[in-house]
Design a protein around this motif. Structure first.
Motif, PDB file in Angstrom:
ATOM      1  N   ILE A 269       0.840  -1.211   0.000  1.00 41.91           N
ATOM      2  CA  ILE A 269       0.000   0.000   0.000  1.00 41.91           C
ATOM      3  C   ILE A 269       0.871   1.256   0.000  1.00 41.91           C
ATOM      4  N   LEU A 270       1.896   1.242   0.870  1.00 45.75           N
ATOM      5  CA  LEU A 270       2.806   2.395   0.938  1.00 45.75           C
ATOM      6  C   LEU A 270       3.506   2.630  -0.401  1.00 45.75           C
ATOM      7  N   THR A 271       3.964   1.549  -1.010  1.00 52.38           N
ATOM      8  CA  THR A 271       4.639   1.649  -2.307  1.00 52.38           C
ATOM      9  C   THR A 271       3.696   2.220  -3.366  1.00 52.38           C
ATOM     10  N   HIS A 277      -0.258   7.476  -6.642  1.00 49.59           N
ATOM     11  CA  HIS A 277      -1.690   7.169  -6.606  1.00 49.59           C
ATOM     12  C   HIS A 277      -2.352   7.815  -5.403  1.00 49.59           C
ATOM     13  N   SER A 278      -3.662   8.085  -5.570  1.00 55.73           N
ATOM     14  CA  SER A 278      -4.407   8.724  -4.485  1.00 55.73           C
ATOM     15  C   SER A 278      -4.866   7.687  -3.459  1.00 55.73           C
ATOM     16  N   LEU A 279      -5.327   8.213  -2.317  1.00 56.29           N
ATOM     17  CA  LEU A 279      -5.817   7.341  -1.249  1.00 56.29           C
ATOM     18  C   LEU A 279      -7.057   6.590  -1.717  1.00 56.29           C
ATOM     19  N   GLU A 280      -7.909   7.276  -2.515  1.00 55.32           N
ATOM     20  CA  GLU A 280      -9.118   6.627  -3.029  1.00 55.32           C
ATOM     21  C   GLU A 280      -8.756   5.447  -3.929  1.00 55.32           C
ATOM     22  N   GLU A 281      -7.730   5.638  -4.763  1.00 53.44           N
ATOM     23  CA  GLU A 281      -7.298   4.554  -5.651  1.00 53.44           C
ATOM     24  C   GLU A 281      -6.741   3.375  -4.850  1.00 53.44           C
ATOM     25  N   ALA A 282      -6.026   3.734  -3.784  1.00 55.76           N
ATOM     26  CA  ALA A 282      -5.457   2.677  -2.930  1.00 55.76           C
ATOM     27  C   ALA A 282      -6.554   1.892  -2.241  1.00 55.76           C
TER      28      ALA A 282
END
Length: 289
Positions: A269-271, A277-282
């Motif tokens: 996730i961090l990578t 990438h945005s938080l929403e995409e993550a």
């Protein structure tokens, strides 16, 4: 009317127990008289031990003149008083004096010659403070035996005494004595299981090894993983099942696996976020996490 705590009569001291021997009783009375103007407490028939005095082990050689061919036990006399101090016990001067009292009680009760009885003190760690006290305060002489881990304690008319320091033993015939510890290394575990297998799986020794394995269970899973000896692996597999450790190891393995999996997920996730990438995409990509 009920009395308050202040008004309660003081508890009367118990009357001294009357000695069983009339001569002792007379002596007590004389002492009470002579010490009447001094602040003392005289307790006749003083109970030294609330529980019965118990010697850890008494070993009697039925063939008295036969020397036992063992590094530790060749010191034995016809009768032997053994005091063992485990990992959580302390062989201090109080314990030493207590063993001496056992010795004198034993020879008295059994009408033995002092030279026919020996004392063996066994301690996991070397009791440095005791040895220093015996030398400086009691005048004992401490000498090392030829074999490592064994010390002779000599002094005046004292009985024959040896100190066996479990952790210092190196003689092959003392390996099982040395094994009575709770700080095995992985190498110790492998070697002891191999040694057990070479004895023909003695029933008593099997029970001993099972108990020692429980005391050292923190390293045995690693022993099982590291050893490529089939007999060692089989023994530990059987032991882990009968002792319940197999289930514990399995649960710990699952927990470690889950923990490792979570760490890997967090790293992904961090990578992903650091790559722009945005938080929403993550959240969409790693919804399962």
């Amino acid at each position: 009317m009920q009395k308050t705590e202040q008004e309660q009569p003081a508890e009367q001291p118990k009357k001294p127990k009357k000695p069983r021997n009339k001569w002792t009783h007379i002596f007590v009375q004389v002492m009470e008289y002579l010490l009447r103007n001094h602040k003392v407490q005289i307790i006749p028939e003083f109970e030294l031990y609330k529980a019965p005095m118990r010697i850890d082990i008494v070993i009697i050689k039925l063939l008295e003149k036969v020397v036992i061919k063992n590094t530790v036990m060749k010191f034995f006399r016809a009768y032997n008083i053994i005091e063992f101090k485990g990992p959580t016990d302390n062989l201090n001067i109080q314990a030493f004096d207590r063993v001496l009292s056992y010795f004198h009680s034993y020879i008295s009760q059994n009408s033995l010659n002092i030279n026919d009885v020996a004392i063996t003190l066994v301690s996991i760690k070397k009791p440095e403070k005791l040895l220093e006290t015996l030398k400086s305060d009691r005048g004992y002489k401490i000498s090392s035996a030829k074999a490592s881990g064994i010390y002779y304690i000599k002094g005046g008319t004292s009985p024959a005494m040896q100190l066996v320091v479990n952790s210092e033993l190196s003689a092959k015939d003392s390996e099982w004595i040395k094994a009575i510890r709770n700080d095995w290394t992985v190498e110790d575990g492998v070697e002891l299981v191999k040694k057990f297998e070479s004895t023909g799986e003695d029933k008593i020794l099997r029970e001993v090894l099972h108990s020692l394995c429980l005391a050292n269970n923190n390293i045995l899973e690693e022993v099982k993983q590291m050893s490529d000896d089939r007999k060692v692996m089989k023994f530990l597999s059987d032991w882990s099942k009968t002792s319940g450790m197999a289930q514990k190891w399995k649960q710990e393995g699952v927990r470690q696996g889950v923990k490792q999996g979570r760490l890997e997920e967090r790293q992904l996730i961090l990578t992903f976020l650091r790559s722009g990438h945005s938080l929403e995409e993550a959240e969409k990509k790693f919804a399962y996490a």
